[in-house]
Design an enzyme around this catalytic site. Sequence first.
Site, PDB file in Angstrom:
ATOM      1  CE  LYS A  95     -45.716 -31.085 -14.514  1.00  0.00           C
ATOM      2  NZ  LYS A  95     -47.052 -30.524 -14.432  1.00  0.00           N
ATOM      3  CE  LYS A 136     -42.811 -29.005 -21.939  1.00  0.00           C
ATOM      4  NZ  LYS A 136     -43.961 -29.638 -21.309  1.00  0.00           N
ATOM      5  CE  LYS A 164     -47.983 -21.891 -18.057  1.00  0.00           C
ATOM      6  NZ  LYS A 164     -49.161 -22.584 -17.629  1.00  0.00           N
TER       7      LYS A 164
HETATM    8  P1  TYM Z   1     -50.283 -27.370 -19.897  1.00  0.00           P
HETATM    9  O1  TYM Z   1     -50.954 -26.379 -18.991  1.00  0.00           O
HETATM   10  O2  TYM Z   1     -48.950 -27.869 -19.503  1.00  0.00           O
HETATM   11  O3  TYM Z   1     -50.152 -26.758 -21.360  1.00  0.00           O
HETATM   12  C1  TYM Z   1     -51.259 -26.241 -22.058  1.00  0.00           C
HETATM   13  C2  TYM Z   1     -51.122 -26.550 -23.533  1.00  0.00           C
HETATM   14  O4  TYM Z   1     -49.898 -25.992 -24.037  1.00  0.00           O
HETATM   15  C3  TYM Z   1     -49.172 -26.984 -24.749  1.00  0.00           C
HETATM   16  N1  TYM Z   1     -47.729 -26.690 -24.590  1.00  0.00           N
HETATM   17  C4  TYM Z   1     -46.888 -26.534 -25.613  1.00  0.00           C
HETATM   18  N2  TYM Z   1     -47.059 -26.579 -26.937  1.00  0.00           N
HETATM   19  C5  TYM Z   1     -45.978 -26.353 -27.728  1.00  0.00           C
HETATM   20  N3  TYM Z   1     -44.741 -26.078 -27.234  1.00  0.00           N
HETATM   21  C6  TYM Z   1     -44.516 -26.018 -25.912  1.00  0.00           C
HETATM   22  N4  TYM Z   1     -43.302 -25.733 -25.451  1.00  0.00           N
HETATM   23  C7  TYM Z   1     -45.604 -26.254 -25.031  1.00  0.00           C
HETATM   24  N5  TYM Z   1     -45.749 -26.266 -23.675  1.00  0.00           N
HETATM   25  C8  TYM Z   1     -47.050 -26.548 -23.433  1.00  0.00           C
HETATM   26  C9  TYM Z   1     -49.570 -28.298 -24.098  1.00  0.00           C
HETATM   27  O5  TYM Z   1     -49.348 -29.392 -24.956  1.00  0.00           O
HETATM   28  C10 TYM Z   1     -51.032 -28.062 -23.809  1.00  0.00           C
HETATM   29  O6  TYM Z   1     -51.824 -28.360 -24.940  1.00  0.00           O
HETATM   30  N6  TYM Z   1     -52.626 -31.646 -18.809  1.00  0.00           N
HETATM   31  C11 TYM Z   1     -52.710 -30.418 -19.582  1.00  0.00           C
HETATM   32  C12 TYM Z   1     -53.954 -29.602 -19.276  1.00  0.00           C
HETATM   33  C13 TYM Z   1     -55.198 -30.395 -19.383  1.00  0.00           C
HETATM   34  C14 TYM Z   1     -55.831 -30.806 -20.595  1.00  0.00           C
HETATM   35  C15 TYM Z   1     -56.982 -31.513 -20.184  1.00  0.00           C
HETATM   36  C16 TYM Z   1     -55.522 -30.613 -21.944  1.00  0.00           C
HETATM   37  C17 TYM Z   1     -55.934 -30.849 -18.354  1.00  0.00           C
HETATM   38  N7  TYM Z   1     -57.014 -31.529 -18.828  1.00  0.00           N
HETATM   39  C18 TYM Z   1     -57.851 -32.085 -21.139  1.00  0.00           C
HETATM   40  C19 TYM Z   1     -56.397 -31.183 -22.894  1.00  0.00           C
HETATM   41  C20 TYM Z   1     -57.532 -31.907 -22.478  1.00  0.00           C
HETATM   42  C21 TYM Z   1     -51.498 -29.551 -19.269  1.00  0.00           C
HETATM   43  O7  TYM Z   1     -50.878 -29.683 -18.243  1.00  0.00           O
HETATM   44  O8  TYM Z   1     -51.259 -28.574 -20.191  1.00  0.00           O
END
Ligand code: TYM
Length: 333
Positions: free
Chosen positions: A117, A199, A202
């Site tokens: 990032k 990957k 968005k």
């Molecule tokens: P975020 O918003 O990037 O993504 C949310 C969830 O989607 C999963 N994910 C994917 N899984 C499979 N293939 C993909 N291409 C893909 N892209 C995203 C992510 O692994 C995630 O589970 N930091 C976290 C949000 C968060 C969080 C937490 C999660 C904040 N606090 C506490 C668990 C526990 C995030 O940015 O996810």
Amino acid sequence: MEQQQKKKSILSGIQPTGVFTLGNYIGAVKNWAPMQDEFDCAYMIADLHAITVRQDPKVFKQQILSCYALLLSCGIDPEKSIVFIQSQNKNHAQLSWVLSCYTQFGELSRMTQFKDKSAKHADNVNAGLFTYPSLMAADILLYQADLVPVGADQTQHLELTRNIANRFNGIYGNVFKIPEGYVPKAGAKIMSLADPTKKMSKSDENPNACILILDEKDQIIKKFKRAVTDSEMEVCYREGKDGINNLMTIYGAVTGKSMDEITAEFAGKGYGDFKVAVGEAVADHLRPVREEYARLMADKAYLESCYRKGAELSERISRRTLEKVMKKVGFIL
Ligand code: TYM
């Protein structure tokens, strides 16, 4: 009388940075609804995390609500789970500060998501982007979560959470439960349709790279038809066939079919037929989500009642852990 065993607890979250992708859905959110009967679940919109990248206030506000509605549309039930917006529970920010004092600079420097990032947003490498994993640790540890259902890209953050928890417990005694990741066997990393070595995300600039869960059926099929595959003909899961492997994983996730079943189904057929079938299966699978989303977004009063209740419940539960932590560190309560 036999004492009833306490259910295990779950915490997970998603950033409100736009409509969820098929990656978010298959890797994480789709798995959250079925856990609600077996576990005590708390699911949150991680809006504090989202401001590590600059957000337009008007759009951001709208996205927070719309992502909240999306969670409910994906089957997360506010009667069964705590469904809340992170910033509405101040305990997250407070524990995050405390935990950042138990997180090492070197540990944060090794986070691959920070490196990615900061390369992508080189003009805004802010302190929040760097300390983001301490906030994520706070999210999880506040709820004494046993399990954290996430996609593969969050496992490094989860490992750091465990290290922070162990370090804190080592100094002050048993304060935090040590959480486990719950990463699905298939679909933990859904790849871009335009470049299956990357990957699905968005923030991809190519709109054909990613399926959004509110895309219309014809859009979904069009994107799958354009998906990058290889120059062979056979629909089978094999090393080196990243594009086909990804499409098979997606098809398997929405139909419940195994890789062998998929191979048999498309034996003798070309990639063209397969891509259309994947597109149709995904669009049909997501139709109820789109319909429920439209219904919920027309009922803002209901959404507000849900997130207000979620804020209250999450505050009440997380306060217990926060107070314990503050006492242990020596603050006057
Ligand atoms: P975020 O918003 O990037 O993504 C949310 C969830 O989607 C999963 N994910 C994917 N899984 C499979 N293939 C993909 N291409 C893909 N892209 C995203 C992510 O692994 C995630 O589970 N930091 C976290 C949000 C968060 C969080 C937490 C999660 C904040 N606090 C506490 C668990 C526990 C995030 O940015 O996810």
